[in-house]
Design a protein around this motif. Structure first.
Motif, PDB file in Angstrom:
ATOM      1  N   ALA A 115      13.205  37.460   7.426  1.00 56.60           N
ATOM      2  CA  ALA A 115      13.192  36.221   6.635  1.00 56.60           C
ATOM      3  C   ALA A 115      13.710  35.058   7.471  1.00 56.60           C
ATOM      4  O   ALA A 115      13.152  33.960   7.432  1.00 56.60           O
ATOM      5  CB  ALA A 115      14.023  36.391   5.365  1.00 56.60           C
ATOM      6  N   HIS A 143      11.049  34.125   9.975  1.00 55.53           N
ATOM      7  CA  HIS A 143       9.968  33.400   9.303  1.00 55.53           C
ATOM      8  C   HIS A 143      10.412  31.992   8.949  1.00 55.53           C
ATOM      9  O   HIS A 143       9.678  31.030   9.137  1.00 55.53           O
ATOM     10  CB  HIS A 143       9.521  34.148   8.041  1.00 55.53           C
ATOM     11  N   SER A 173       7.624  34.636  -0.468  1.00 53.57           N
ATOM     12  CA  SER A 173       8.035  35.342   0.746  1.00 53.57           C
ATOM     13  C   SER A 173       9.060  36.451   0.481  1.00 53.57           C
ATOM     14  O   SER A 173       8.987  37.522   1.086  1.00 53.57           O
ATOM     15  CB  SER A 173       8.564  34.365   1.795  1.00 53.57           C
ATOM     16  N   GLU A 174       9.997  36.220  -0.424  1.00 51.86           N
ATOM     17  CA  GLU A 174      11.035  37.229  -0.671  1.00 51.86           C
ATOM     18  C   GLU A 174      10.428  38.531  -1.193  1.00 51.86           C
ATOM     19  O   GLU A 174      10.730  39.616  -0.694  1.00 51.86           O
ATOM     20  CB  GLU A 174      12.062  36.684  -1.664  1.00 51.86           C
ATOM     21  N   LEU A 225       8.249  40.285   1.509  1.00 52.94           N
ATOM     22  CA  LEU A 225       9.068  41.009   2.489  1.00 52.94           C
ATOM     23  C   LEU A 225       9.569  42.329   1.909  1.00 52.94           C
ATOM     24  O   LEU A 225       9.583  43.348   2.592  1.00 52.94           O
ATOM     25  CB  LEU A 225      10.240  40.143   2.956  1.00 52.94           C
ATOM     26  N   PRO A 276       6.654  38.040  10.599  1.00 54.10           N
ATOM     27  CA  PRO A 276       6.584  36.639  10.180  1.00 54.10           C
ATOM     28  C   PRO A 276       5.156  36.083  10.224  1.00 54.10           C
ATOM     29  O   PRO A 276       4.760  35.294   9.361  1.00 54.10           O
ATOM     30  CB  PRO A 276       7.493  35.916  11.179  1.00 54.10           C
ATOM     31  N   LEU A 291       3.335  37.583   7.241  1.00 48.20           N
ATOM     32  CA  LEU A 291       3.840  36.902   6.056  1.00 48.20           C
ATOM     33  C   LEU A 291       3.202  35.523   5.917  1.00 48.20           C
ATOM     34  O   LEU A 291       2.771  35.134   4.821  1.00 48.20           O
ATOM     35  CB  LEU A 291       5.360  36.799   6.138  1.00 48.20           C
ATOM     36  N   LEU A 319       0.971  34.527   2.694  1.00 41.77           N
ATOM     37  CA  LEU A 319       1.397  33.424   1.831  1.00 41.77           C
ATOM     38  C   LEU A 319       0.286  32.406   1.617  1.00 41.77           C
ATOM     39  O   LEU A 319       0.296  31.675   0.636  1.00 41.77           O
ATOM     40  CB  LEU A 319       2.652  32.763   2.379  1.00 41.77           C
TER      41      LEU A 319
END
Length: 169
Positions: free
Chosen positions: A22, A25, A68-69, A72, A153, A156, A160
């Motif tokens: 995180a 990213h 994102s949370e 992940l 990342p 992700l 997203l």
């Protein structure tokens, strides 16, 4: 209180990995194009996105809506919160065989499972002695190693971008 009751406890090493990724990213510099390349190399064996890939695991169109949370968590701790539709079905047959896979449907007097390679397997209902469900995700727990933690990342960033399904919904 009822929702998290069946969730597996978060492992400290996984929590730290999620925090690391995180932070990477959040630091910027992630390339959605590199993420798309990783998805095509690793994830499409099980997942479908934009009409490409297999349908063993969940469809990924619109996945970016999760944020994102949650993404992940789904990537790095896939067994923490497994949707009931994607729990592995374990079948013991009357002759003692143990079969497992993703339940696709009940059809023709039997249960249709998808094995880890996406191949369909019909288990006649008359052959089933016992059926149970695993709390573990069929998604490998070592996604960071398969994708490369440094590439998460990027993956992700790409996921997203997928905030809406192709039909706009």
């Amino acid at each position: 209180a009822d929702l998290p009751r069946d969730l597996l406890p978060a492992d400290e090493a996984i929590r730290k990995r999620i925090e690391r990724v995180a932070a990477a990213h959040g630091g910027g510099g992630a390339s959605a194009e590199k993420g798309r390349e990783r998805l095509r190399k690793v994830c499409v064996n099980c997942h479908r996105l934009g009409g490409e890939g297999a349908a063993v695991g969940p469809q990924l169109d619109g996945l970016g809506e999760r944020g994102s949370e949650r993404l992940l968590e789904d990537l790095l701790d896939p067994s923490r919160n497994v949707d009931a539709a994607f729990r592995t079905t374990v079948v013991t047959t009357k002759d003692g065989r143990v079969l497992s896979g993703l339940r696709l449907r009940e059809e023709g007097g039997g249960l249709v499972l998808a094995d880890s390679g996406g191949k369909e397997l019909l288990v006649p209902a008359a052959d089933i002695e016992e059926r149970s469900f695993s709390r573990l995700s069929p998604m490998p727990g070592n996604v960071a190693e398969l994708v490369g933690e440094e590439n998460i990342p990027h993956l992700l960033a790409y996921l997203l971008e997928k905030r809406k399904a192709p039909d706009g919904n």
